[in-house]
Design an enzyme around this catalytic site. Structure first.
Site, PDB file in Angstrom:
ATOM      1  N   GLU A 262       2.204 -48.802 -14.917  1.00 23.96           N
ATOM      2  CA  GLU A 262       2.809 -48.288 -16.154  1.00 23.96           C
ATOM      3  C   GLU A 262       3.404 -46.896 -15.990  1.00 23.96           C
ATOM      4  O   GLU A 262       4.243 -46.491 -16.782  1.00 23.96           O
ATOM      5  CB  GLU A 262       1.747 -48.215 -17.268  1.00 23.96           C
ATOM      6  CG  GLU A 262       0.879 -49.420 -17.407  1.00 23.96           C
ATOM      7  CD  GLU A 262       1.548 -50.569 -18.109  1.00 23.96           C
ATOM      8  OE1 GLU A 262       2.785 -50.686 -17.963  1.00 23.96           O
ATOM      9  OE2 GLU A 262       0.862 -51.329 -18.784  1.00 23.96           O
TER      10      GLU A 262
ATOM     11  N   HIS B  51      -7.035 -48.006 -12.748  1.00 20.63           N
ATOM     12  CA  HIS B  51      -6.887 -49.467 -12.805  1.00 20.63           C
ATOM     13  C   HIS B  51      -8.234 -50.117 -12.554  1.00 20.63           C
ATOM     14  O   HIS B  51      -9.004 -49.632 -11.717  1.00 20.63           O
ATOM     15  CB  HIS B  51      -5.872 -49.942 -11.752  1.00 20.63           C
ATOM     16  CG  HIS B  51      -5.314 -51.286 -12.049  1.00 20.63           C
ATOM     17  ND1 HIS B  51      -5.969 -52.446 -11.721  1.00 20.63           N
ATOM     18  CD2 HIS B  51      -4.172 -51.654 -12.686  1.00 20.63           C
ATOM     19  CE1 HIS B  51      -5.256 -53.467 -12.124  1.00 20.63           C
ATOM     20  NE2 HIS B  51      -4.155 -53.033 -12.717  1.00 20.63           N
TER      21      HIS B  51
END
Ligand code: COA
Length: 392
Positions: A318, A261
């Site tokens: 996700e 991320h």
């Protein structure tokens, strides 16, 4: 001479302010208007989060019921939008259909004299209500089935599942999807939200800005990842194969989807809740996908630590989205559309926030092309063919 800061990914560059959500990447903290996601996820409904984001505070019972009525009144799609979807090739990519349908909503919404549509909480609710209806309708149309009209007494999550199958969902499934929508509702200046704000900053209306956001969500460095996580889980097939799979993937220079991320340098705080959801959903359907995901996360942690020492690459939102949504019966190529169903709340709130205190967003670029090139008349430009074939 003016000094230029060049940062192609805008990493660490502060481009604006927001009251809506705060991502503290080093600590792994996410808050919606000051409320910690670890309090919001188990307690709030998606409708409460929509209210919080749009109106700045948690709703009382009356306000929550009122929002529920407004969402219900806005869920059905214009017949022309359904007709366009019926006429669309059945193999069309769900995100292409969603983006086009969202944009088309403006055609059937009254506009002002200058052609723009009102951008206000009513139009935000209009978009939030219709997004899941579009996704559910396309899910059925592409399978050759007639779309199912929403029911007024069901929540956003329950309605979506009902509109896919024609059966109101069991409580656990509704809760899982509701929590998913809550967790995805907002995330500060992520790429799609920033795109929405850039579009709104030109004083384009909320339909234009929301369409920008949906378009920007699609790529796999953003909302396109969970479908590819599911592809990995399907290819791995058994938990014991996870480590060999991830080693081969990383050795070939590929990325492990659902990991890493830009902001979080620890595990994404949303992953914990999605992991719990994936486990619960798996226990009621097929535990295999959660088990493989768990084994893959452990294996990826080990392999990425070796392959990228010093990098901090952990599961993002996700990763467990994939087994959660798959366990709810949603096909992998619709996962990004589901992300849009939740994020429409954040996008529209950001668009209204941008418009309330607007300044055109217009960065600079450092020019890297040739300079002072003398003009060449067309008859002296040679006879090389157009290089289109090279891009076939
Ligand atoms: N798998 C393998 N390596 C990864 C990785 C992943 N998922 N995520 C980052 N890395 C590595 C990169 O290869 C790079 O290594 P290098 O310096 O040796 O070349 C390094 O970590 C930094 O990557 P970079 O792309 O600069 O970081 P970023 O801040 O732009 O990355 C993401 C953020 C999300 C784009 C990235 O982590 C990624 O591509 N993840 C996979 C896709 C995904 O899950 N997207 C959904 C995001 S919510």
């Amino acid at each position: 001479m003016q000094s230029l800061v060049v940062d192609p990914g805008l990493e660490g560059v502060v481009v604006g302010a927001t009251d809506l959500s705060n991502v503290e990447g080093l600590e792994g903290r996410l808050t919606y208007r000051g409320y910690d996601i670890h309090d919001v996820a188990p307690n709030a409904s998606f409708e409460e989060v929509c209210y919080l984001l749009l109106f700045g505070e948690l709703p009382n019972r009356h306000q929550l019921a009122d929002l529920g009525v407004r969402l219900a009144a806005n869920r059905a799609l214009p017949p022309q939008v359904l007709a366009f979807m019926q006429a669309t090739p059945k193999d069309a990519w769900p995100m292409d259909v969603l983006r086009t349908a969202i944009s088309s909503l403006a055609l059937f919404t009254p506009h002002l004299e200058d052609g723009a549509h009102a951008s206000n909480p009513r139009s935000a609710i209009h978009l939030i209500a219709k997004t899941p209806t579009i996704v559910a309708a396309w899910d059925r149309i592409r399978r050759g089935l007639a779309p199912i009209a929403p029911l007024p007494n069901l929540s956003t999550a329950a309605n979506f599942l009902y509109m896919r199958t024609g059966r109101p969902p069991i409580a656990e499934a509704e809760k899982a999807l509701d929590t998913y929508l809550v967790l995805l509702a907002d995330h500060s200046y992520n790429a799609s939200t920033f795109a929405a704000r850039v579009t709104a900053s030109t004083r384009a209306d909320i339909y234009a800005a929301a369409t920008s956001a949906v378009a920007t969500l699609e790529g796999d460095l953003h909302g396109g990842a969970p479908g590819k996580v599911m592809k990995m889980l399907l290819e791995i097939d058994r938990p014991e194969r996870a480590e060999a799979y991830v080693r081969a993937l990383v050795a070939s220079g590929e990325r492990v989807m659902g990991m890493g991320h830009r902001e979080y340098k620890v595990r994404d705080p949303r992953a914990m809740h999605l992991e719990a959801m994936a486990k619960t959903v798996g226990e009621a359907s097929d535990p295999r996908w959660y088990d493989i995901a768990r084994a893959l996360e452990d294996a990826a942690d080990r392999v990425l630590r070796e392959a990228k020492p010093g990098r901090r690459i952990y599961a993002n939102v996700e990763f467990y989205t994939a087994p959660t949504l798959y366990g709810l019966g949603i096909p992998a190529d619709e996962f990004t559309c589901m992300f849009a169903c939740g994020r429409m709340a954040g996008w529209t709130a950001h668009i209204l926030e941008q418009l309330a205190n607007n300044r055109l967003i217009r960065p600079q670029a450092s020019y890297s092309g040739p300079v002072a090139v003398p003009w060449i008349p067309v008859e002296r430009r040679g006879s090389a063919p157009t290089p289109v074939e090279a891009h076939a």
